[in-house]
Motif scaffolding. Structure first.
Motif, PDB file in Angstrom:
ATOM      1  N   PHE A 267      54.639  78.921   1.305  1.00 47.01           N
ATOM      2  CA  PHE A 267      55.578  79.423   2.301  1.00 47.01           C
ATOM      3  C   PHE A 267      56.882  78.881   1.896  1.00 47.01           C
ATOM      4  O   PHE A 267      57.236  77.728   1.135  1.00 47.01           O
ATOM      5  CB  PHE A 267      55.455  79.538   3.797  1.00 47.01           C
ATOM      6  CG  PHE A 267      55.045  78.151   4.321  1.00 47.01           C
ATOM      7  CD1 PHE A 267      53.726  77.614   4.441  1.00 47.01           C
ATOM      8  CD2 PHE A 267      55.976  77.127   4.580  1.00 47.01           C
ATOM      9  CE1 PHE A 267      53.575  76.341   4.967  1.00 47.01           C
ATOM     10  CE2 PHE A 267      55.704  75.750   5.274  1.00 47.01           C
ATOM     11  CZ  PHE A 267      54.579  75.496   5.421  1.00 47.01           C
ATOM     12  N   ASP A 268      58.176  79.018   2.356  1.00 45.68           N
ATOM     13  CA  ASP A 268      59.444  78.562   2.162  1.00 45.68           C
ATOM     14  C   ASP A 268      59.730  77.906   3.343  1.00 45.68           C
ATOM     15  O   ASP A 268      59.527  78.108   4.476  1.00 45.68           O
ATOM     16  CB  ASP A 268      60.515  79.975   2.331  1.00 45.68           C
ATOM     17  CG  ASP A 268      61.765  79.412   2.120  1.00 45.68           C
ATOM     18  OD1 ASP A 268      62.040  78.224   2.747  1.00 45.68           O
ATOM     19  OD2 ASP A 268      62.717  80.102   1.281  1.00 45.68           O
ATOM     20  N   SER A 269      59.408  76.615   2.989  1.00 46.12           N
ATOM     21  CA  SER A 269      59.490  75.691   4.081  1.00 46.12           C
ATOM     22  C   SER A 269      60.760  75.662   5.053  1.00 46.12           C
ATOM     23  O   SER A 269      60.764  75.660   6.187  1.00 46.12           O
ATOM     24  CB  SER A 269      59.413  74.172   3.545  1.00 46.12           C
ATOM     25  OG  SER A 269      60.309  73.445   3.165  1.00 46.12           O
ATOM     26  N   ASP A 270      61.907  75.776   4.387  1.00 42.53           N
ATOM     27  CA  ASP A 270      63.096  75.805   4.909  1.00 42.53           C
ATOM     28  C   ASP A 270      63.277  76.844   6.107  1.00 42.53           C
ATOM     29  O   ASP A 270      63.711  76.680   7.069  1.00 42.53           O
ATOM     30  CB  ASP A 270      64.468  75.955   4.147  1.00 42.53           C
ATOM     31  CG  ASP A 270      64.700  74.745   3.525  1.00 42.53           C
ATOM     32  OD1 ASP A 270      65.597  74.855   2.375  1.00 42.53           O
ATOM     33  OD2 ASP A 270      64.419  73.765   3.710  1.00 42.53           O
ATOM     34  N   LYS A 271      62.816  78.189   5.681  1.00 45.74           N
ATOM     35  CA  LYS A 271      62.795  79.306   6.467  1.00 45.74           C
ATOM     36  C   LYS A 271      61.744  78.975   7.619  1.00 45.74           C
ATOM     37  O   LYS A 271      61.834  79.504   8.911  1.00 45.74           O
ATOM     38  CB  LYS A 271      62.483  80.506   5.720  1.00 45.74           C
ATOM     39  CG  LYS A 271      63.293  80.900   4.505  1.00 45.74           C
ATOM     40  CD  LYS A 271      64.477  81.473   5.014  1.00 45.74           C
ATOM     41  CE  LYS A 271      65.506  82.012   3.971  1.00 45.74           C
ATOM     42  NZ  LYS A 271      65.645  80.997   2.744  1.00 45.74           N
TER      43      LYS A 271
END
Lengths: 462, 123
Positions: free
Chosen positions: A345-349
């Motif tokens: 997954f996109d960790s920032d998001k």
């Protein structure tokens, strides 16, 4: 020619009358000849003549009777023969009428379609068409049949159509083409033409069927849409820059005074400067949220999908929240399932999502505790953030993740925040193919949860 | 002798704040309003570092980098890029391509910028 009774009858009748007449005349003549008179004595001659005459009459009668019988027979048979004949003729008429009806029905159906329908043989000669096509080329079907594309369209157009025909015929299956047609008055039309071969009973291609649809409007609409999207994204970038720059300047100007770099401040100055700072930060967040929503919706937001440990992410998201929670007298607890798989997954998001949910919980909860749990499911992982806040009213539940929707904390008091946070969370989770939802009991608290799918790893070890 | 910083940005107020922040940290700061002035000042003032905005009218940041790279005297001066551009290419790639030593996306915290300056040229 069938040899019928009628022919026999006619022959018999004719020959019998001829024979009879010959007999009568000849015998009569013969009897009156002087030589004949010498051969026979006086009386016997007339007797003989009478006998012959009687005989001939009898003969004529017999023959006449025969003829009558023959003719009658013929007439009766004739009637018998003509009945099945007439039946054949009748059904043949019916069949033709049937076919005509079917053909008109077929033509009626073709004519009812607004699409252009036409069919040609493999040489490209038109075999037929529907009314729409007639109107399109401004000729009747009768005139169109037997003509080629060169008779109906310009040289260029005809060449390109035939080329499409040939390509389709070589491939042997239906093909779509987009063809531009120009009118004499300068108008241009875009047609989406489906051409397909048609076959006879022995599976040979004997021609092609074409169905064309006018898609000029649709193409124009598509182009407009693309342009609008491009303008929108250009606008977004411009807005982003234009809004953020003065904001950065204001923040900087306030900070440089507020931190004492320009001289000492009295308490009032400190207080009002911090008010200014807070609100400028809020403005910045609003701009970021609006631009985020815009980016997400227009599909411009990029997701950097990498494998991460969700528990690690949760822990790091919770860190900056601890001091705020403590200040409010709230307990921040985590119950993390240690057996969580690493997924992409996109960790920032996702940090953005978790932070947002934590922020909300802390904002709305006056006392009690906020619990973050992670759970492993069969093919998903679940993150839940529950609080002991006021809960959410049933009627507000459906609006929860909508844009610019805000729950009023207290009657009359305008809520803080942009009302976009949950909408952004939902977009982010949806783009990860997950789901986000909330459960609440008004007065008792709420639980916000989201799941992310676990995709099975292929090969490469366990 | 305080270290010299050349700040090239066409946005007057932002430049003013950056200059103010850097001066308060003890540097000597020279402002330039566009690429042309920036290159001139580079030659006349010999700054220890250049802070460069990319989006400027006339001679823009890209052009400045190009000309700077082509000049043996100016080549050595470290550069920090900053810009508000949201382009398809990530900023670090652009910075690499232009030979910059560091970069910051606008709007930035001027204190962070000061730290980056300090990292490159010291106090």
């Amino acid at each position: 020619m069938k040899f019928k009774y009628s022919d026999l009858g006619v022959i018999l009748l004719a020959s019998s009358f001829i024979l009879a007449s010959v007999c009568l005349v000849t015998v009569d003549q013969m009897l009156h000849l002087p030589d004949w008179a010498q051969l026979c004595p006086g009386d016997s001659l007339s007797e003989f003549s009478t006998r012959v005459q009687a005989f001939s009459v009898a003969l004529v009668i017999v023959l006449a009777l025969l003829c009558v019988i023959v003719i009658a027979n013929f007439l009766i048979n004739r009637k018998k023969i003509s009945e099945p004949d007439q039946a054949c003729v009748k059904s043949r008429r019916e069949i033709t009428r049937d076919l005509e009806k079917k053909y008109s029905l077929f033509h009626l159906l073709m004519d009812s379609s607004p699409d252009l329908i036409f069919y040609k043989d493999i040489a490209g000669t038109y075999l037929g068409c529907n009314r729409a096509f007639e109107e399109f080329v401004n000729m009747t079907e009768k005139d169109i049949i037997g003509k080629t594309d060169w008779d109906l369209f310009s040289q260029e157009e005809a060449e390109s159509f035939r080329e499409n025909d040939q390509q389709m015929l070589t491939q042997g299956e239906a093909r779509h083409n987009e063809e531009w047609i120009s009118y004499e008055d300068g108008r241009r039309l875009l047609l989406d033409t489906l051409k397909t071969p048609f076959f006879d009973e022995t599976e040979n291609v004997i021609g092609l069927l074409g169905i064309s649809r006018d898609i000029t409007e649709r193409k124009n609409a598509e182009r407009e849409l693309k342009r609008a999207a491009a303008i929108k994204s250009e606008f977004t970038s411009m807005v982003s820059h234009e809004l953020r720059t003065p904001l950065a300047v204001v923040i900087e100007a306030i900070k440089i005074v507020a931190d004492g770099s320009c001289g000492e401040l009295n308490p009032e100055q400190v207080e009002y400067l911090s008010v200014a700072e807070r609100n400028v930060d809020r403005l910045g967040r609003l701009i970021n949220d609006v631009l985020d929503v815009q980016k997400l919706e227009s599909g411009m937001m990029e997701f950097d999908l990498k494998e991460h440990d969700i528990n690690e992410l949760i822990i790091s998201a919770m860190e900056p929240m601890r001091s705020i929670a403590r200040r409010k007298g709230l307990t921040l607890v985590s119950q993390l399932d240690p057996d969580m798989p690493r997924i992409k997954f996109d960790s920032d998001k996702i940090i953005q999502v978790v932070t947002n949910l934590l922020n909300n919980s802390i904002k709305f909860t006056e006392s009690g505790c906020i619990t973050v749990t992670t759970e492993k499911g069969s093919n998903y992982l679940k993150v839940s953030i529950s609080d002991t806040g006021p809960g959410i009213k049933k009627e507000d539940m459906s609006k929860l993740f909508g844009k610019f929707e805000q729950i009023f904390k207290e009657e009359g008091k305008r809520p803080e925040g942009t009302g976009l946070g949950l909408a952004i969370c939902r977009e982010i989770i949806n783009r990860h193919s997950g789901t986000i939802w909330a459960k609440s009991e008004f007065g008792k608290g709420s639980v916000f949860s989201f799941v992310l799918p676990v995709v099975e790893r292929r090969g490469k070890g366990a | 002798m305080p270290k010299k910083i050349l700040v090239i940005d066409d946005e007057v107020d932002l430049r003013k704040m950056v200059v103010a922040r850097l001066e308060k940290s003890g540097y000597s700061v020279i402002p330039a309003i566009d690429g042309k002035e920036g290159l001139e000042k580079m030659r006349t003032e010999h700054p220890d570092i250049v802070l460069l905005d990319l989006m400027m009218p006339g001679v823009d940041g890209y052009e400045v980098c190009r000309q700077k790279a082509g000049d043996p005297e100016l080549k050595k001066i470290p550069v920090i890029l900053f810009t508000a551009i949201m382009s398809a290419k990530p900023l670090n790639e652009i910075a690499q391509e232009l030979g910059a030593d560091d970069y910051m996306a606008k709007p930035f915290d001027a204190r962070k910028l000061t730290e980056k300056v300090r990292n490159l040229i010291g106090e």
